[in-house]
Design a protein around this motif. Sequence first.
Motif, mmCIF file in Angstrom:
data_model
loop_
_atom_site.group_PDB
_atom_site.id
_atom_site.type_symbol
_atom_site.label_atom_id
_atom_site.label_comp_id
_atom_site.label_asym_id
_atom_site.label_seq_id
_atom_site.Cartn_x
_atom_site.Cartn_y
_atom_site.Cartn_z
ATOM 1 N N PHE A 10 13.903 -6.866 -1.075
ATOM 2 C CA PHE A 10 13.815 -8.260 -0.689
ATOM 3 C C PHE A 10 13.420 -8.856 -1.094
ATOM 4 O O PHE A 10 13.429 -10.037 -1.234
ATOM 5 N N GLY A 11 14.053 -8.804 -2.051
ATOM 6 C CA GLY A 11 13.261 -9.927 -3.486
ATOM 7 C C GLY A 11 11.723 -10.535 -3.765
ATOM 8 O O GLY A 11 11.624 -11.823 -3.883
ATOM 9 N N GLU A 12 10.874 -9.362 -3.757
ATOM 10 C CA GLU A 12 8.997 -9.867 -3.763
ATOM 11 C C GLU A 12 8.382 -9.926 -4.866
ATOM 12 O O GLU A 12 8.934 -8.894 -5.660
ATOM 13 N N GLY A 13 7.795 -10.169 -5.153
ATOM 14 C CA GLY A 13 6.449 -9.957 -5.989
ATOM 15 C C GLY A 13 6.026 -8.722 -6.207
ATOM 16 O O GLY A 13 5.955 -7.593 -5.181
ATOM 17 N N SER A 14 4.886 -8.951 -7.181
ATOM 18 C CA SER A 14 4.667 -6.651 -7.099
ATOM 19 C C SER A 14 3.572 -7.208 -6.343
ATOM 20 O O SER A 14 2.896 -6.010 -6.250
ATOM 21 N N ASP A 15 2.613 -7.957 -5.701
ATOM 22 C CA ASP A 15 1.785 -8.208 -4.784
ATOM 23 C C ASP A 15 2.772 -7.653 -3.598
ATOM 24 O O ASP A 15 0.935 -8.335 -2.694
ATOM 25 N N GLY A 16 3.727 -7.261 -2.971
ATOM 26 C CA GLY A 16 4.168 -7.397 -2.285
ATOM 27 C C GLY A 16 4.150 -8.665 -1.169
ATOM 28 O O GLY A 16 5.131 -8.558 -0.483
ATOM 29 N N ALA A 130 10.716 -2.798 5.928
ATOM 30 C CA ALA A 130 11.088 -2.298 4.201
ATOM 31 C C ALA A 130 8.917 -1.742 4.435
ATOM 32 O O ALA A 130 8.434 -2.952 4.990
ATOM 33 N N ILE A 131 8.848 -0.985 3.904
ATOM 34 C CA ILE A 131 7.355 -0.857 3.581
ATOM 35 C C ILE A 131 6.562 -0.231 2.196
ATOM 36 O O ILE A 131 7.410 0.782 1.561
ATOM 37 N N ASP A 132 6.148 -1.296 1.818
ATOM 38 C CA ASP A 132 5.638 -1.189 0.179
ATOM 39 C C ASP A 132 3.227 -0.244 0.041
ATOM 40 O O ASP A 132 3.164 -0.812 0.589
ATOM 41 N N VAL A 133 3.619 0.763 0.014
ATOM 42 C CA VAL A 133 2.132 1.203 -0.116
ATOM 43 C C VAL A 133 1.405 1.139 -1.766
ATOM 44 O O VAL A 133 2.330 1.918 -2.724
ATOM 45 N N GLY A 134 0.406 0.784 -1.475
ATOM 46 C CA GLY A 134 -0.138 0.451 -3.127
ATOM 47 C C GLY A 134 -1.217 0.910 -2.748
ATOM 48 O O GLY A 134 -1.797 1.562 -2.152
ATOM 49 N N GLY A 137 -3.972 -1.042 -0.210
ATOM 50 C CA GLY A 137 -3.520 -0.373 1.113
ATOM 51 C C GLY A 137 -1.574 -0.888 0.994
ATOM 52 O O GLY A 137 -1.035 -0.618 0.705
ATOM 53 N N LYS A 138 -0.811 -1.076 2.356
ATOM 54 C CA LYS A 138 0.477 -1.582 2.591
ATOM 55 C C LYS A 138 0.824 -3.563 2.712
ATOM 56 O O LYS A 138 0.278 -3.887 2.819
ATOM 57 N N SER A 139 2.127 -3.218 2.623
ATOM 58 C CA SER A 139 3.009 -4.289 2.804
ATOM 59 C C SER A 139 4.167 -4.160 3.938
ATOM 60 O O SER A 139 5.004 -3.332 3.116
ATOM 61 N N ILE A 140 4.449 -4.559 4.660
ATOM 62 C CA ILE A 140 5.903 -4.048 5.803
ATOM 63 C C ILE A 140 5.885 -5.468 5.836
ATOM 64 O O ILE A 140 5.372 -7.047 5.982
#
Length: 147
Positions: A10-16, A130-134, A137-140
């Motif tokens: 999705f072209g996101e930064g490292s912070d989601g 898209a779901i990114d877990v770090g 927490g997570k970013s959807i």
Amino acid sequence: MHDDLSAAEFGEGSDGIPDGFGISLVPESAAAARDAVTELLTTQFCALVGAEMTADVVVADALLVTSELVTNAVLHGGGVTGFAAGLTGDGLRITVSDASSDLPAVEAGAVGWAGGYGWTLVCRLAERVAIDVGPRGKSITALVAMA
């Protein structure tokens, strides 16, 4: 809808949170997030106002996805830690971050149970999810087509 995408797609930064988005905030409620997206859509997508805007199915879908993602973060994710929304060539991209690393679950309510359909609605209305877990927490991220 595809839910096997990463935020990088999705072209996101490292912070989601997506780079260069029109809105970046931590809303106090789903209503505040809807208001921010409504303002974004009014100024950058269409000049619909009042009843025209609320009757527009595309706008209604975008606001419902916004509301469900924020509500789920509040109810199940330990609270909203980030929110971003912006228009791209593909549609409206919405990212909601929360404090939980737990993945969303479909929990359709039983008889007498209100709720449990938010994640299903998001998955049906979004073109991609898209779901990114770090570690925090997570970013959807959900992409809602605006055509």
